[in-house]
Write a protein that holds these residues in place. Structure first.
Motif, PDB file in Angstrom:
ATOM      1  N   ALA A  83       0.845  -1.184   0.000  1.00  0.00           N
ATOM      2  CA  ALA A  83       0.000   0.000   0.000  1.00  0.00           C
ATOM      3  C   ALA A  83       0.882   1.236   0.000  1.00  0.00           C
ATOM      4  O   ALA A  83       1.845   1.320   0.764  1.00  0.00           O
ATOM      5  CB  ALA A  83      -0.911   0.005   1.219  1.00  0.00           C
ATOM      6  N   ALA A  84       0.554   2.193  -0.859  1.00  0.00           N
ATOM      7  CA  ALA A  84       1.319   3.436  -0.959  1.00  0.00           C
ATOM      8  C   ALA A  84       0.700   4.494  -0.056  1.00  0.00           C
ATOM      9  O   ALA A  84      -0.494   4.460   0.243  1.00  0.00           O
ATOM     10  CB  ALA A  84       1.348   3.921  -2.396  1.00  0.00           C
ATOM     11  N   SER A  85       1.537   5.464   0.333  1.00  0.00           N
ATOM     12  CA  SER A  85       1.085   6.546   1.209  1.00  0.00           C
ATOM     13  C   SER A  85       0.244   7.570   0.465  1.00  0.00           C
ATOM     14  O   SER A  85      -0.347   8.450   1.090  1.00  0.00           O
ATOM     15  CB  SER A  85       2.288   7.227   1.853  1.00  0.00           C
ATOM     16  OG  SER A  85       3.149   7.760   0.860  1.00  0.00           O
ATOM     17  N   VAL A  90       1.603   3.935  -7.385  1.00  0.00           N
ATOM     18  CA  VAL A  90       0.866   2.682  -7.551  1.00  0.00           C
ATOM     19  C   VAL A  90       1.854   1.519  -7.436  1.00  0.00           C
ATOM     20  O   VAL A  90       2.668   1.295  -8.339  1.00  0.00           O
ATOM     21  CB  VAL A  90       0.138   2.632  -8.911  1.00  0.00           C
ATOM     22  CG1 VAL A  90      -0.606   1.319  -9.069  1.00  0.00           C
ATOM     23  CG2 VAL A  90      -0.801   3.819  -9.057  1.00  0.00           C
ATOM     24  N   PRO A  91       1.808   0.781  -6.308  1.00  0.00           N
ATOM     25  CA  PRO A  91       2.745  -0.331  -6.112  1.00  0.00           C
ATOM     26  C   PRO A  91       2.205  -1.645  -6.661  1.00  0.00           C
ATOM     27  O   PRO A  91       0.999  -1.819  -6.835  1.00  0.00           O
ATOM     28  CB  PRO A  91       2.879  -0.392  -4.594  1.00  0.00           C
ATOM     29  CG  PRO A  91       1.544   0.059  -4.092  1.00  0.00           C
ATOM     30  CD  PRO A  91       1.039   1.064  -5.103  1.00  0.00           C
ATOM     31  N   ALA A 105      11.034  -8.447  -6.287  1.00  0.00           N
ATOM     32  CA  ALA A 105      11.018  -6.995  -6.142  1.00  0.00           C
ATOM     33  C   ALA A 105       9.600  -6.487  -5.921  1.00  0.00           C
ATOM     34  O   ALA A 105       8.627  -7.076  -6.398  1.00  0.00           O
ATOM     35  CB  ALA A 105      11.605  -6.337  -7.381  1.00  0.00           C
ATOM     36  N   ILE A 106       9.536  -5.388  -5.193  1.00  0.00           N
ATOM     37  CA  ILE A 106       8.319  -4.598  -5.081  1.00  0.00           C
ATOM     38  C   ILE A 106       8.530  -3.436  -6.045  1.00  0.00           C
ATOM     39  O   ILE A 106       9.551  -2.750  -5.972  1.00  0.00           O
ATOM     40  CB  ILE A 106       8.105  -4.063  -3.650  1.00  0.00           C
ATOM     41  CG1 ILE A 106       8.007  -5.208  -2.646  1.00  0.00           C
ATOM     42  CG2 ILE A 106       6.898  -3.145  -3.596  1.00  0.00           C
ATOM     43  CD1 ILE A 106       6.826  -6.135  -2.849  1.00  0.00           C
ATOM     44  N   ASP A 111       3.653   9.045 -10.216  1.00  0.00           N
ATOM     45  CA  ASP A 111       3.205  10.030 -11.193  1.00  0.00           C
ATOM     46  C   ASP A 111       3.468  11.413 -10.608  1.00  0.00           C
ATOM     47  O   ASP A 111       2.854  11.807  -9.619  1.00  0.00           O
ATOM     48  CB  ASP A 111       1.720   9.852 -11.493  1.00  0.00           C
ATOM     49  CG  ASP A 111       1.221  10.770 -12.595  1.00  0.00           C
ATOM     50  OD1 ASP A 111       1.974  11.648 -13.052  1.00  0.00           O
ATOM     51  OD2 ASP A 111       0.056  10.598 -12.995  1.00  0.00           O
ATOM     52  N   SER A 112       4.376  12.164 -11.231  1.00  0.00           N
ATOM     53  CA  SER A 112       4.797  13.458 -10.692  1.00  0.00           C
ATOM     54  C   SER A 112       3.862  14.618 -11.053  1.00  0.00           C
ATOM     55  O   SER A 112       4.097  15.743 -10.613  1.00  0.00           O
ATOM     56  CB  SER A 112       6.214  13.774 -11.171  1.00  0.00           C
ATOM     57  OG  SER A 112       6.227  13.965 -12.574  1.00  0.00           O
TER      58      SER A 112
END
Length: 162
Positions: A83-85, A90-91, A105-106, A111-112
């Motif tokens: 889960a991303a902060s 998007v993990p 790997a994770i 997206d900047s």
């Protein structure tokens, strides 16, 4: 006659349960929820890069981040969730267990767009590991301007008084 239909339905249901148990056994264990709740199935993990400084990107660019891990234990490593902060990251995780001694790997895509400035993001990974099952991965990135460059504004030059 009703008994025959009931018997057929019951037989089909038990066949499905047995099929699921067979699949789990063939994959080297049980489902991930069982593995995470059974300390006999816990293992250890080594992260080669749990904190990354990714430098500078232009606003609007997408950046892939890769966090490498190795199963250093004797049981399969199961990644239950990531889960991303923030919604800008998007993990993704390995879908299959990571066997002892193997690496995986994770991955995440940042997206900047709309994220000018310094960005510090985290990804929480839940695994079947001894001690702590929650692992926090971090990355830092500086987002500058947009791809088109700074937008022109109606600003008057300042006179220096000379």
């Amino acid at each position: 006659m009703k008994f025959v239909y009931l018997f057929a339905a019951l037989l089909g249901f038990t066949a499905c349960i047995s099929d699921e148990e067979s699949k789990a056994a063939a994959q080297g264990g049980t489902d991930s929820a069982t593995v995470l709740n059974d300390s006999a199935n816990y293992t250890t993990v080594q992260w080669s890069d749990s904190i990354q400084n990714l430098g500078t990107v232009r606003e609007g660019e997408k950046l892939e981040v890769v966090f490498k891990m190795k199963n250093t234990g004797t049981k399969p490593l199961v990644v239950q969730s990531v889960a991303a902060s923030c919604g800008c990251t998007v993990p993704s995780k390995p879908e299959e267990p990571v066997m002892p001694g193997a690496e995986a790997a994770i991955k995440a895509v940042f997206d900047s767009q709309g994220r000018s400035g310094t960005n510090h993001k985290t990804i929480t990974v839940v695994t079947n590991t001894i001690g702590n099952q929650n692992h926090v991965l971090e990355f830092n990135v500086e987002v500058i301007g947009s791809k088109e460059g700074p937008k022109a504004t109606n600003i008057q030059p300042v006179k220096t008084g000379i």
